[in-house]
Design a protein around this motif. Structure first.
Motif, PDB file in Angstrom:
ATOM      1  N   GLU A 248       0.828  -1.205   0.000  1.00 32.41           N
ATOM      2  CA  GLU A 248       0.000   0.000   0.000  1.00 32.41           C
ATOM      3  C   GLU A 248       0.865   1.260   0.000  1.00 32.41           C
ATOM      4  OE1 GLU A 248      -3.543   1.782  -0.452  1.00 32.41           O
ATOM      5  OE2 GLU A 248      -3.203  -0.389  -0.375  1.00 32.41           O
ATOM      6  N   PHE A 249       1.893   1.289   0.851  1.00 33.79           N
ATOM      7  CA  PHE A 249       2.746   2.476   0.935  1.00 33.79           C
ATOM      8  C   PHE A 249       3.560   2.653  -0.339  1.00 33.79           C
ATOM      9  CE2 PHE A 249       3.017   2.067   5.862  1.00 33.79           C
ATOM     10  CZ  PHE A 249       1.706   2.496   5.961  1.00 33.79           C
ATOM     11  N   THR A 250       3.989   1.561  -0.929  1.00 32.40           N
ATOM     12  CA  THR A 250       4.754   1.655  -2.172  1.00 32.40           C
ATOM     13  C   THR A 250       3.888   2.246  -3.278  1.00 32.40           C
ATOM     14  OG1 THR A 250       6.112  -0.253  -1.551  1.00 32.40           O
ATOM     15  CG2 THR A 250       6.069   0.348  -3.876  1.00 32.40           C
ATOM     16  N   THR A 251       2.609   1.886  -3.286  1.00 34.69           N
ATOM     17  CA  THR A 251       1.677   2.411  -4.284  1.00 34.69           C
ATOM     18  C   THR A 251       1.316   3.864  -4.014  1.00 34.69           C
ATOM     19  OG1 THR A 251       0.736   0.215  -4.636  1.00 34.69           O
ATOM     20  CG2 THR A 251      -0.610   2.111  -5.312  1.00 34.69           C
ATOM     21  N   ARG A 252       1.039   4.180  -2.740  1.00 30.66           N
ATOM     22  CA  ARG A 252       0.525   5.502  -2.388  1.00 30.66           C
ATOM     23  C   ARG A 252       1.620   6.559  -2.210  1.00 30.66           C
ATOM     24  NH1 ARG A 252      -4.722   6.082  -1.094  1.00 30.66           N
ATOM     25  NH2 ARG A 252      -5.928   4.169  -1.158  1.00 30.66           N
ATOM     26  N   SER A 253       2.821   6.147  -1.895  1.00 25.53           N
ATOM     27  CA  SER A 253       3.926   7.078  -1.662  1.00 25.53           C
ATOM     28  C   SER A 253       3.532   8.211  -0.713  1.00 25.53           C
ATOM     29  CB  SER A 253       4.417   7.676  -2.995  1.00 25.53           C
ATOM     30  OG  SER A 253       4.837   6.666  -3.868  1.00 25.53           O
ATOM     31  N   PRO A 254       3.087   7.869   0.511  1.00 25.14           N
ATOM     32  CA  PRO A 254       2.647   8.928   1.425  1.00 25.14           C
ATOM     33  C   PRO A 254       3.806   9.811   1.869  1.00 25.14           C
ATOM     34  CG  PRO A 254       2.736   6.811   2.556  1.00 25.14           C
ATOM     35  CD  PRO A 254       2.970   6.525   1.108  1.00 25.14           C
ATOM     36  N   GLU A 255       3.479  11.065   2.151  1.00 24.69           N
ATOM     37  CA  GLU A 255       4.473  11.970   2.729  1.00 24.69           C
ATOM     38  C   GLU A 255       4.681  11.670   4.206  1.00 24.69           C
ATOM     39  OE1 GLU A 255       2.888  15.817   2.003  1.00 24.69           O
ATOM     40  OE2 GLU A 255       2.821  15.534  -0.167  1.00 24.69           O
ATOM     41  N   ARG A 256       3.640  11.149   4.849  1.00 25.01           N
ATOM     42  CA  ARG A 256       3.709  10.790   6.265  1.00 25.01           C
ATOM     43  C   ARG A 256       2.661   9.733   6.561  1.00 25.01           C
ATOM     44  NH1 ARG A 256       5.885  12.578  10.712  1.00 25.01           N
ATOM     45  NH2 ARG A 256       6.665  14.451   9.682  1.00 25.01           N
ATOM     46  N   VAL A 257       2.997   8.844   7.475  1.00 21.72           N
ATOM     47  CA  VAL A 257       2.055   7.854   7.981  1.00 21.72           C
ATOM     48  C   VAL A 257       1.729   8.205   9.421  1.00 21.72           C
ATOM     49  CG1 VAL A 257       1.808   5.429   8.664  1.00 21.72           C
ATOM     50  CG2 VAL A 257       2.786   6.006   6.435  1.00 21.72           C
ATOM     51  N   LEU A 258       0.446   8.201   9.743  1.00 19.89           N
ATOM     52  CA  LEU A 258       0.001   8.501  11.098  1.00 19.89           C
ATOM     53  C   LEU A 258      -0.632   7.243  11.679  1.00 19.89           C
ATOM     54  CD1 LEU A 258       0.294  11.204  12.564  1.00 19.89           C
ATOM     55  CD2 LEU A 258      -2.111  11.660  12.085  1.00 19.89           C
ATOM     56  N   VAL A 259      -0.088   6.794  12.830  1.00 19.72           N
ATOM     57  CA  VAL A 259      -0.596   5.593  13.489  1.00 19.72           C
ATOM     58  C   VAL A 259      -1.166   5.972  14.853  1.00 19.72           C
ATOM     59  CG1 VAL A 259       0.991   4.076  12.265  1.00 19.72           C
ATOM     60  CG2 VAL A 259       1.654   4.991  14.502  1.00 19.72           C
ATOM     61  N   TYR A 260      -2.047   5.114  15.362  1.00 23.87           N
ATOM     62  CA  TYR A 260      -2.793   5.427  16.576  1.00 23.87           C
ATOM     63  C   TYR A 260      -2.707   4.273  17.574  1.00 23.87           C
ATOM     64  CZ  TYR A 260      -4.807   9.074  13.641  1.00 23.87           C
ATOM     65  OH  TYR A 260      -4.963  10.162  12.809  1.00 23.87           O
ATOM     66  N   GLY A 261      -2.509   4.615  18.843  1.00 27.28           N
ATOM     67  CA  GLY A 261      -2.650   3.631  19.907  1.00 27.28           C
ATOM     68  C   GLY A 261      -1.563   2.586  19.942  1.00 27.28           C
ATOM     69  N   ASP A 262      -1.970   1.328  20.191  1.00 26.04           N
ATOM     70  CA  ASP A 262      -0.985   0.302  20.510  1.00 26.04           C
ATOM     71  C   ASP A 262      -1.377  -1.088  20.009  1.00 26.04           C
ATOM     72  OD1 ASP A 262      -3.077  -0.356  22.230  1.00 26.04           O
ATOM     73  OD2 ASP A 262      -2.088   0.437  24.012  1.00 26.04           O
ATOM     74  N   VAL A 263      -2.191  -1.156  18.956  1.00 27.01           N
ATOM     75  CA  VAL A 263      -2.590  -2.457  18.434  1.00 27.01           C
ATOM     76  C   VAL A 263      -1.551  -2.954  17.424  1.00 27.01           C
ATOM     77  CG1 VAL A 263      -5.033  -2.018  18.868  1.00 27.01           C
ATOM     78  CG2 VAL A 263      -4.042  -1.391  16.651  1.00 27.01           C
ATOM     79  N   ASN A 264      -1.736  -4.183  16.934  1.00 29.43           N
ATOM     80  CA  ASN A 264      -0.765  -4.744  15.998  1.00 29.43           C
ATOM     81  C   ASN A 264      -0.647  -3.909  14.726  1.00 29.43           C
ATOM     82  OD1 ASN A 264      -0.133  -6.864  17.708  1.00 29.43           O
ATOM     83  ND2 ASN A 264      -1.576  -8.292  16.758  1.00 29.43           N
ATOM     84  N   SER A 265      -1.744  -3.315  14.290  1.00 27.19           N
ATOM     85  CA  SER A 265      -1.709  -2.455  13.103  1.00 27.19           C
ATOM     86  C   SER A 265      -0.777  -1.266  13.306  1.00 27.19           C
ATOM     87  CB  SER A 265      -3.116  -1.929  12.785  1.00 27.19           C
ATOM     88  OG  SER A 265      -3.997  -2.971  12.477  1.00 27.19           O
ATOM     89  N   THR A 266      -0.741  -0.759  14.540  1.00 30.45           N
ATOM     90  CA  THR A 266       0.093   0.395  14.863  1.00 30.45           C
ATOM     91  C   THR A 266       1.563   0.078  14.618  1.00 30.45           C
ATOM     92  OG1 THR A 266      -1.512   0.966  16.586  1.00 30.45           O
ATOM     93  CG2 THR A 266       0.637   2.076  16.665  1.00 30.45           C
ATOM     94  N   LEU A 267       2.022  -1.008  15.216  1.00 29.97           N
ATOM     95  CA  LEU A 267       3.431  -1.383  15.094  1.00 29.97           C
ATOM     96  C   LEU A 267       3.772  -1.789  13.665  1.00 29.97           C
ATOM     97  CD1 LEU A 267       6.211  -1.980  16.262  1.00 29.97           C
ATOM     98  CD2 LEU A 267       5.376  -4.245  16.913  1.00 29.97           C
ATOM     99  N   ALA A 268       2.913  -2.573  13.032  1.00 31.79           N
ATOM    100  CA  ALA A 268       3.200  -3.037  11.674  1.00 31.79           C
ATOM    101  C   ALA A 268       3.376  -1.855  10.729  1.00 31.79           C
ATOM    102  CB  ALA A 268       2.069  -3.948  11.185  1.00 31.79           C
TER     103      ALA A 268
END
Length: 367
Positions: free
Chosen positions: A91-111
């Protein structure tokens, strides 16, 4: 919201959400960035994928429909985190985000934080610096490691600043902004109609709300049986109303949770109904981090069934108290008898409904 169709390059800020607490925290940040004209997109990892645990939250919180739902689903920590990393890298390779924002402490956050860091994408962590110092909790590993790779740590309470300093996170990366989860609560306060909820769900006027899902409380059959016994003791005094989290449902049912006539079991609730349930309770018994925060603002006595908390500000400035299971019936009895000390509260600093705006202002200042 300005966003690209799923799968197309979007740049901008990409919000990663995967579980219901993430949605509540992300909503005010997304809204504040929208007001400032930021280019952004929302990626739902699908860690919570049942409608009652996921889609209903998007509808109620006014979050835009996710630009993509990765649909990762459940599994062991290793299986889930590995699947998340593979899909997020794509997803990130496709979207080329300028920044990624993560929330909290679930597995999605760390990954998401690990994948972004390895791709050289700046990472902001909302709710950084919280620590229970209990490494038996998977969340402790998730939040601690995420803070080591993020370049912007958005902190919800003062003690978290000290934790990050002791771990060597440079002070210029740390921003004390307040708690976006409280932004969401305050924005929806007039929707939490306790009488209407009681009428609709046929609930008693006085009750104790309960929610339990952490492995230490529900995975071991003997522990689950002891907790069920205490909940039954509470139900001898006042009805117990409990939305049953999918995690722990089987163990608690096997221990006879629903066999007491004073225990009212519910399916998982959406955001508005759940917070309304807490608001109307005489007391709440929980092992959830978010409920410790919400009950503090709502002024409801909170008995947290854990030996530690990563949210000590809810004890020093709120209604929260850490308890052992043997203490529960007696403490509920005191609260029902009008123990004034249980309701003393002092709002934590910057829990004022403007955390999302502060985060958006900082992010726009760096773009």
């Amino acid at each position: 919201m300005s966003s690209a169709p799923a799968g197309s390059p979007s740049g901008g800020i990409v919000h990663i959400v995967g579980a219901r607490p993430n949605f509540v925290k992300a909503a005010p940040v997304v809204a504040a960035l929208e007001e400032r004209g930021a280019r952004q997109s929302v990626v739902h990892t699908g860690q919570h994928y049942d409608d009652r645990m996921s889609a209903v939250f998007f509808r109620e919180l006014g979050l835009p429909r996710p630009d993509v739902d990765l649909g990762v689903g459940s599994g062991t920590h290793a299986e889930q985190t590995a699947a998340l990393m593979v899909r997020l890298e794509q997803e990130f390779t496709t979207r080329s985000p300028e920044r990624v924002l993560v929330y909290g402490d679930v597995n999605s956050t760390l990954a998401a934080a690990l994948v972004a860091a390895k791709l050289g994408i700046p990472v902001g962590h909302v709710e950084a610096g919280l620590r229970s110092f209990d490494w038996s909790m998977p969340e402790e590993a998730n939040r601690t490691l995420t803070d080591q790779v993020c370049d912007m740590a958005f902190v919800t309470s003062p003690e978290a600043v000290g934790h990050l300093a002791r771990e060597g996170v440079p002070s210029h990366r740390v921003h004390f902004v307040g708690n976006p989860m409280i932004d969401t609560l305050l924005a929806h306060l007039d929707r939490f109609d306790t009488r209407a909820l009681r009428d609709r769900l046929h609930l008693p006027e006085v009750y104790t709300a309960a929610t339990l899902h952490r492995p230490a409380n529900v995975d071991d059959p003997d522990t689950a049986a002891r907790l069920v016994g205490r909940l039954h003791e509470i139900a001898d005094q006042t009805p117990v109303v409990m939305p049953v989290h999918p995690r722990g449902r089987e163990a608690l049912a096997a221990a006879g949770l629903g066999e007491h006539p004073g225990v009212h079991l519910l399916e998982p609730l959406g955001y508005t109904d759940f917070v309304t349930l807490v608001r109307g309770a005489a007391a709440v018994v929980t092992d959830s981090g978010g409920v410790q925060e919400e009950s503090t603002i709502l002024g409801v006595p909170c008995l947290t069934l854990r030996p530690n908390t990563e949210r000590p500000v809810t004890i020093t400035h709120g209604t929260n108290r850490l308890v052992a299971e043997a203490e529960l019936p007696g403490l509920v009895s005191k609260i029902l008898a009008g123990d004034a000390a249980a309701r003393d509260t002092d709002t934590p600093p910057l829990w004022d409904g403007h955390a999302g705006e502060r985060i958006a202002t900082i992010l726009r200042g760096t773009s």
